[in-house]
Scaffold this motif. Structure first.
Motif, PDB file in Angstrom:
ATOM      1  N   MET A   1     -30.143   4.167  32.325  1.00 11.09           N
ATOM      2  CA  MET A   1     -30.061   2.781  31.945  1.00 11.09           C
ATOM      3  C   MET A   1     -29.486   1.985  33.110  1.00 11.09           C
ATOM      4  N   ALA A   6     -26.817  -2.864  30.541  1.00 14.23           N
ATOM      5  CA  ALA A   6     -25.634  -2.529  29.747  1.00 14.23           C
ATOM      6  C   ALA A   6     -24.705  -3.728  29.631  1.00 14.23           C
ATOM      7  N   CYS A  23     -24.959   4.099  35.038  1.00 13.72           N
ATOM      8  CA  CYS A  23     -24.713   3.748  33.636  1.00 13.72           C
ATOM      9  C   CYS A  23     -25.598   4.584  32.724  1.00 13.72           C
ATOM     10  N   THR A  24     -25.063   4.923  31.556  1.00 13.45           N
ATOM     11  CA  THR A  24     -25.791   5.740  30.591  1.00 13.45           C
ATOM     12  C   THR A  24     -25.664   5.134  29.208  1.00 13.45           C
ATOM     13  N   GLU A  25     -26.575   5.556  28.347  1.00  8.99           N
ATOM     14  CA  GLU A  25     -26.594   5.097  26.957  1.00  8.99           C
ATOM     15  C   GLU A  25     -26.795   6.321  26.072  1.00  8.99           C
ATOM     16  N   GLN A  35     -22.356   3.119  25.237  1.00  8.10           N
ATOM     17  CA  GLN A  35     -22.753   2.998  26.628  1.00  8.10           C
ATOM     18  C   GLN A  35     -21.530   3.240  27.493  1.00  8.10           C
TER      19      GLN A  35
END
Length: 112
Positions: A1, A6, A23-25, A35
């Motif tokens: 992501m 985010a 960044c991750t979700e 997130q």
């Protein structure tokens, strides 16, 4: 992501010239929709950027009127129910001084 996505989902904007974005979700499970991420930014811009993030502030004792908490290692901000499209109960943002010119920002959302 993308970190810009985010931040937008939380109702904010990624700082200008943010670098090293990761960044991750995560959707599903006990944690709900969360997130998290890190990026680097100009250290001089960190406090104004934190103060510009929208949402109801988590105001622990001893913080300034902008709700930014100053710590030995950097800055922190807690936001309750961010106004963006993300259905999160809380966002925690920490800024750690990396050098004279840069800071590392870490954020995480929580869906209690």
């Amino acid at each position: 992501m993308a970190c810009s996505e985010a931040m937008y989902a939380m109702g904010g904007v990624l700082p200008d010239h943010a670098s090293d974005q990761r960044c991750t979700e995560f959707v599903g499970g006990l944690a709900g929709h969360t997130q998290s991420g890190t990026f680097r930014m100009a250290r001089a811009d960190a406090r104004p950027w934190l103060a510009s993030l929208p949402g109801e502030r988590n105001r622990p004792g001893g913080v300034g009127s902008d709700s930014v908490v100053e710590r030995k290692e950097g800055l922190a901000l807690g936001i309750l129910r961010p106004p963006g499209s993300l259905q999160a109960d809380e966002v925690r943002v920490d800024v750690r001084r990396e050098s004279q010119d840069t800071a590392v920002v870490t954020f995480e959302t929580f869906d209690h």
